[in-house]
Design an enzyme around this catalytic site. Structure first.
Site, PDB file in Angstrom:
ATOM      1  N   ASP A  64     -11.230  11.994  -7.809  1.00  0.00           N
ATOM      2  CA  ASP A  64     -12.541  11.689  -8.381  1.00  0.00           C
ATOM      3  C   ASP A  64     -12.740  12.243  -9.776  1.00  0.00           C
ATOM      4  O   ASP A  64     -13.562  11.712 -10.540  1.00  0.00           O
ATOM      5  CB  ASP A  64     -13.650  12.276  -7.488  1.00  0.00           C
ATOM      6  CG  ASP A  64     -13.731  11.585  -6.133  1.00  0.00           C
ATOM      7  OD1 ASP A  64     -12.973  10.626  -5.917  1.00  0.00           O
ATOM      8  OD2 ASP A  64     -14.554  12.012  -5.300  1.00  0.00           O
ATOM      9  N   THR A  90      -2.100  15.955 -17.458  1.00  0.00           N
ATOM     10  CA  THR A  90      -3.207  16.224 -18.377  1.00  0.00           C
ATOM     11  C   THR A  90      -2.657  16.539 -19.774  1.00  0.00           C
ATOM     12  O   THR A  90      -1.447  16.462 -20.019  1.00  0.00           O
ATOM     13  CB  THR A  90      -4.042  17.416 -17.880  1.00  0.00           C
ATOM     14  OG1 THR A  90      -3.271  18.611 -17.987  1.00  0.00           O
ATOM     15  CG2 THR A  90      -4.484  17.199 -16.435  1.00  0.00           C
ATOM     16  N   ASN A 145     -14.237  12.265   4.902  1.00  0.00           N
ATOM     17  CA  ASN A 145     -15.632  12.309   4.454  1.00  0.00           C
ATOM     18  C   ASN A 145     -16.291  10.931   4.495  1.00  0.00           C
ATOM     19  O   ASN A 145     -17.517  10.820   4.536  1.00  0.00           O
ATOM     20  CB  ASN A 145     -15.764  12.945   3.069  1.00  0.00           C
ATOM     21  CG  ASN A 145     -14.968  12.226   2.007  1.00  0.00           C
ATOM     22  OD1 ASN A 145     -14.226  11.298   2.291  1.00  0.00           O
ATOM     23  ND2 ASN A 145     -15.121  12.666   0.769  1.00  0.00           N
ATOM     24  N   CYS A 146     -15.500   9.851   4.494  1.00  0.00           N
ATOM     25  CA  CYS A 146     -16.078   8.519   4.627  1.00  0.00           C
ATOM     26  C   CYS A 146     -16.645   8.294   6.034  1.00  0.00           C
ATOM     27  O   CYS A 146     -17.451   7.380   6.241  1.00  0.00           O
ATOM     28  CB  CYS A 146     -15.040   7.441   4.328  1.00  0.00           C
ATOM     29  SG  CYS A 146     -14.498   7.420   2.603  1.00  0.00           S
ATOM     30  N   SER A 180      -8.362  18.045   4.299  1.00  0.00           N
ATOM     31  CA  SER A 180      -7.938  16.755   4.840  1.00  0.00           C
ATOM     32  C   SER A 180      -8.873  16.217   5.927  1.00  0.00           C
ATOM     33  O   SER A 180      -8.449  15.921   7.036  1.00  0.00           O
ATOM     34  CB  SER A 180      -6.522  16.894   5.414  1.00  0.00           C
ATOM     35  OG  SER A 180      -5.940  15.634   5.670  1.00  0.00           O
ATOM     36  N   ILE A 225       0.448  20.522 -16.013  1.00  0.00           N
ATOM     37  CA  ILE A 225      -0.792  20.440 -15.212  1.00  0.00           C
ATOM     38  C   ILE A 225      -1.140  18.966 -15.010  1.00  0.00           C
ATOM     39  O   ILE A 225      -1.318  18.217 -15.973  1.00  0.00           O
ATOM     40  CB  ILE A 225      -1.961  21.175 -15.891  1.00  0.00           C
ATOM     41  CG1 ILE A 225      -1.630  22.653 -16.093  1.00  0.00           C
ATOM     42  CG2 ILE A 225      -3.232  21.032 -15.042  1.00  0.00           C
ATOM     43  CD1 ILE A 225      -2.728  23.451 -16.758  1.00  0.00           C
ATOM     44  N   TYR A 226      -1.254  18.569 -13.758  1.00  0.00           N
ATOM     45  CA  TYR A 226      -1.555  17.187 -13.389  1.00  0.00           C
ATOM     46  C   TYR A 226      -2.950  17.129 -12.732  1.00  0.00           C
ATOM     47  O   TYR A 226      -3.491  18.169 -12.319  1.00  0.00           O
ATOM     48  CB  TYR A 226      -0.497  16.650 -12.418  1.00  0.00           C
ATOM     49  CG  TYR A 226       0.888  16.576 -13.025  1.00  0.00           C
ATOM     50  CD1 TYR A 226       1.415  15.348 -13.446  1.00  0.00           C
ATOM     51  CD2 TYR A 226       1.680  17.710 -13.170  1.00  0.00           C
ATOM     52  CE1 TYR A 226       2.687  15.265 -14.002  1.00  0.00           C
ATOM     53  CE2 TYR A 226       2.955  17.645 -13.734  1.00  0.00           C
ATOM     54  CZ  TYR A 226       3.444  16.421 -14.151  1.00  0.00           C
ATOM     55  OH  TYR A 226       4.697  16.359 -14.714  1.00  0.00           O
ATOM     56  N   THR A 241      -2.624  15.188   0.368  1.00  0.00           N
ATOM     57  CA  THR A 241      -1.568  14.179   0.282  1.00  0.00           C
ATOM     58  C   THR A 241      -0.452  14.627  -0.651  1.00  0.00           C
ATOM     59  O   THR A 241       0.743  14.477  -0.338  1.00  0.00           O
ATOM     60  CB  THR A 241      -2.159  12.844  -0.226  1.00  0.00           C
ATOM     61  OG1 THR A 241      -3.110  12.375   0.723  1.00  0.00           O
ATOM     62  CG2 THR A 241      -1.067  11.801  -0.406  1.00  0.00           C
ATOM     63  N   ARG A 251       7.985  16.828   1.406  1.00  0.00           N
ATOM     64  CA  ARG A 251       8.983  15.838   1.809  1.00  0.00           C
ATOM     65  C   ARG A 251      10.047  15.649   0.722  1.00  0.00           C
ATOM     66  O   ARG A 251      11.200  15.344   1.013  1.00  0.00           O
ATOM     67  CB  ARG A 251       8.300  14.495   2.118  1.00  0.00           C
ATOM     68  CG  ARG A 251       7.420  14.513   3.358  1.00  0.00           C
ATOM     69  CD  ARG A 251       7.068  13.109   3.829  1.00  0.00           C
ATOM     70  NE  ARG A 251       6.323  12.347   2.843  1.00  0.00           N
ATOM     71  CZ  ARG A 251       4.998  12.349   2.733  1.00  0.00           C
ATOM     72  NH1 ARG A 251       4.277  13.131   3.549  1.00  0.00           N
ATOM     73  NH2 ARG A 251       4.395  11.615   1.822  1.00  0.00           N
TER      74      ARG A 251
END
Length: 809
Positions: free
Chosen positions: A281, A271, A41-42, A38, A276-277, A14, A21
């Protein structure tokens, strides 16, 4: 600007698409150590169960298509082994084991989480799996294809474990669930999880609650699962679903600050290392309600975080993340469970004051087909009513309500906001009073003090200290009640109020809470101070205190339920869908009364308690439950009418008495109630039919104002207004005789007419007012004593046929 993203599922993919974009000229590199990006997994459990038959539908994008559309350098099978923050470089390992250096200007970490696989003897035996990614799914699928698996053990009762139980059962495999806690589905409270327990057992799933696994053993091609209780389960497949942990090692090794639970980020999702971002989870973020750091393993928040982080990576730190309250939903066989915000048990553990309410309403208008009960639990602040959490469970409409509740919680709304919600209404979708409005009204009554409540645990643990009143009907009471409860139906409470003690705490309850609330208001209005209503009613208490079983059905395909099959015998079909208890049973009983012995009836209901109730009803009435099955929340049973005679079916029941009071003479009225009380004292069922002038005996002394026509007013002027104005049949002497008679009765310590009448009501004597006479004389139901029923000739004749004594007075 060069953006590198570590992790290609949910958040990573995402973010990559969002960056493109926002900046067409940016260089974007997506590094994924697995083979896929992508993917859904659900949806993995539903592919294993065959609900999703086409494996390719699990993939939102292939690496090639994603790369082509967004002009992104997608590299699968590339694992980042080190981050060199000081040089803004990465060490990346290829599939062949070679390592190279990659540079970046901005870095996004989306490493996700990994399933727990504790170290214990036998954990690596063949046939023991975890389910987190496509590779796990393929391994399980392959194992099932190559082995004849008749039984599976799922260790852990979380969302994935329960969804797998559903799908494995659909594939024809028996399932047992082992859960160390006393409930499945940790995010919800025990009372709501109890509905899931009932559904699992109804579907033939064995439940081992409060037990952990100690080790595994190999027995041929099967596996023995050894439990902490000393029991063992022999099975063909084991799925470990005992939780996940965030991937934080890569970040920690790079000197990025790790918090109590995961990677620490600020409100810009950056972070502790500039540039760094991190999302998904692996990050911890303050919970909006508690301010404490927590992990949120949900795809929706991960995608939102990715969008915010991408914008900040491109434009600088401008967009902030508000945090997630934790909104989740799961399908468990025919049941849907949703939760948002904080559970009551979480607040209780943290010592935070709260109140809660549990309500049951139809998912849409009850008269429209397909209405199912929807149970809603609200958790809120005691002083302000601020909504802290909510849970819903039912067969339909859960998703709509839990999403609305999530919005209210995220915007610091209160239970009063639920009352003000303006929802679309049409019979197929909702009711004029939506379940959320009902939940809001109930919670507001608790807050205002109009309805003090008691919770099911308090009743279970303190039954001896309180006076329990079951205000449901006698028929409902006979199907089961709380141990020690006294049955005083709501419609008879006023006339039997003398039975209710004033020196003990009183708890009233009905099926779901509404009649209990009405009973509470009656008692409170008559001076009772210590009265509370059971939140959620008997239905919640019953399901929360049910016995948990791990017995499996004898037949894998059909379980222990008999299928309802069409036969050559003509079957009366009864639709009881949309009715809540006791509606289905009462409708069944009414239809059964008209059947001949040996004939059959098919009943379909949506009340989840109906299968249990109908078994109890058949046992108590002598009818036979021929077959039953469940299908997507619809409970279908076939009942054969037995030959056993019940009191309602007999021509004359020994001891029953029927009296007709035609007169309004004081002496005749006194004689009527003396006889009725004498008969009732011996345990005899007594009915008094009041017709014509006899209606004056049961008029209220203080009557409400009612609108009457000319003849109604005329009869009111000419007839006694109530029983205190009655005269003797002889020696009336302009009314003096009646007063003298009452004086002599008091002197001789004989109960007055009014006292005798109340004693009759207290003794269970049935008062029936003649409808025809009421119409002729313009008497309204509101003018008669509470507890009097209105009936016609048929009603009297039914009572007369059942009696061996009939008196006309």
């Amino acid at each position: 600007m060069k953006h590198v993203i570590i992790g290609g599922v949910a958040g990573g993919a995402t973010a990559a698409a969002r960056i493109r974009r926002a900046d067409e000229t940016a260089e974007i590199v997506l590094l994924e150590k697995g083979n896929y990006i992508s993917y859904a997994n659900c949806g993995l459990p539903y592919y294993i169960g065959g609900v999703i038959s086409d494996r390719s539908k699990l993939f939102v994008q292939t690496p090639e298509a994603f790369s082509q559309r967004f002009n992104i350098d997608v590299r699968t099978h590339h694992e980042v082994t080190e981050i060199h923050a000081d040089k803004r470089t990465l060490s990346v390992k290829r599939l062949d084991g070679t390592i190279y250096e990659e540079t970046y200007d901005r870095l996004l970490l989306s490493p996700g989480s990994y399933p727990l696989r504790p170290q214990m003897p036998g954990i690596d035996l063949p046939g023991i799996f975890t389910l987190r990614d496509v590779g796990d799914t393929d391994a399980i699928k392959d194992y099932l294809d190559k082995h004849h698996a008749g039984h599976a053990v799922i260790v852990g009762g979380g969302f994935i474990g329960l969804e797998m139980a559903d799908n494995l059962k659909s594939a024809g495999i028996q399932v047992s669930i082992v859960e160390q806690s006393d409930q499945v589905m940790g995010p919800v409270d025990f009372s709501i999880a109890s509905f899931v327990h009932r559904e699992l057992m109804a579907q033939g799933v064995g439940l081992y609650l409060g037990q952990g696994v100690t080790h595994f053993g190999q027995v041929g091609e099967q596996i023995d699962v050894f439990l902490s209780s000393g029991e063992s389960i022999r099975t063909d497949l084991v799925l470990l679903s005992i939780g996940v942990r965030p991937h934080t090692k890569l970040a920690a090794d790079a000197g990025i600050k790790i918090g109590q639970r995961g990677i620490q980020v600020d409100r810009y999702l950056e972070t502790s290392v500039k540039g760094i971002y991190a999302v998904g989870d692996a990050i911890e973020f303050p919970h909006p309600l508690t301010g404490k750091p927590w992990l949120n393993y949900l795809a929706g928040p991960a995608n939102r975080q990715a969008r915010i982080a991408a914008d900040n990576m491109v434009f600088g730190n401008k967009e902030t993340y508000e945090g997630a309250v934790g909104t989740s939903i799961a399908k468990v066989f025919d049941l849907t469970v949703g939760a948002t915000g904080l559970a009551a048990k979480t607040l209780r553990r943290e010592g935070t004051p709260y109140l809660s309410s549990t309500t049951t309403s139809p998912s849409h208008a009850g008269y429209y087909p397909g209405a199912f009960p929807l149970v809603t639990k609200l958790v809120f602040e005691p002083k302000t009513g601020r909504l802290l959490g909510a849970q819903c469970v039912g067969h339909d409409g859960v998703d709509k309500r839990i999403d609305q509740l999530s919005i209210v919680i995220k915007h610091n709304g209160t239970v009063y906001d639920l009352i003000q919600l303006e929802q679309a209404y049409a019979p197929p979708y909702s009711s004029a009073k939506d379940p959320l409005a009902i939940a809001g009204y109930t919670a507001s009554n608790i807050l205002s003090g109009a309805m003090p409540v008691v919770y099911w645990r308090e009743i279970r643990d303190n039954k001896k200290e309180i006076y329990l009143i079951d205000v449901r009907t006698e028929d409902e009471y006979q199907l089961g009640s709380i141990e020690g409860a006294v049955n005083i139906p709501l419609d008879h409470l006023r006339e039997r109020i003398s039975e209710v003690p004033q020196d003990r705490p009183v708890v009233v309850f009905c099926a779901i809470g509404l009649r209990g609330y009405l009973a509470l208001r009656i008692l409170s209005g008559r001076g009772y101070k210590n009265v509370r209503n059971l939140s959620g009613g008997y239905q919640l208490y019953e399901v929360a205190t049910q016995k948990i079983s791990h017995e499996l059905p004898r037949d894998t395909q059909d379980g222990d339920q008999k299928e309802v099959q069409e036969t050559q015998m003509e079957i009366l079909k009864v639709d009881a869908c949309g009715l809540q208890c006791p509606g289905p049973i009462l409708k069944l009983k009414k239809a059964m009364d008209d059947l001949q012995s040996g004939t059959r009836m098919e009943v379909v209901a949506t009340d989840p308690g109906f299968p249990k109730d109908v078994r109890a009803w058949c046992q108590s009435t002598g009818n036979q439950l021929v077959a039953s099955n469940d299908d997507n929340g619809y409970h279908k049973v076939v009942i054969e009418k037995g030959s056993k005679q019940t009191p309602d079916q007999s021509v004359a029941v020994a001891g029953n008495k029927s009296l007709i009071l035609f007169s309004d003479d004081l002496d005749r009225a006194i004689a009527t109630f003396v006889l009725a009380n004498g008969a009732a004292a011996t345990g005899t069922k007594v009915s008094i039919f009041f017709t014509f002038w006899g209606l004056n005996v049961i008029k209220k002394k203080h009557k409400p104002s009612v609108k009457k026509d000319f003849f109604g007013k005329m009869f009111s002027w000419m007839l006694p207004s109530d029983s205190t104005r009655l005269k003797l049949s002889k020696l009336s002497m302009m009314g003096i005789g009646g007063k003298l008679m009452r004086h002599l009765m008091r002197k001789k310590n004989i109960s007055s007419l009014e006292e005798l009448r109340q004693q009759a009501m207290d003794n269970g004597v049935e008062f029936i007012a003649c409808q025809m006479t009421m119409d002729i004389m313009g008497i309204h139901r509101e003018e008669l004593l509470d507890g009097v029923t209105v009936g016609g000739v048929a009603t009297y004749m039914q009572r007369a046929e059942q009696s061996n004594v009939n008196l006309f007075i």
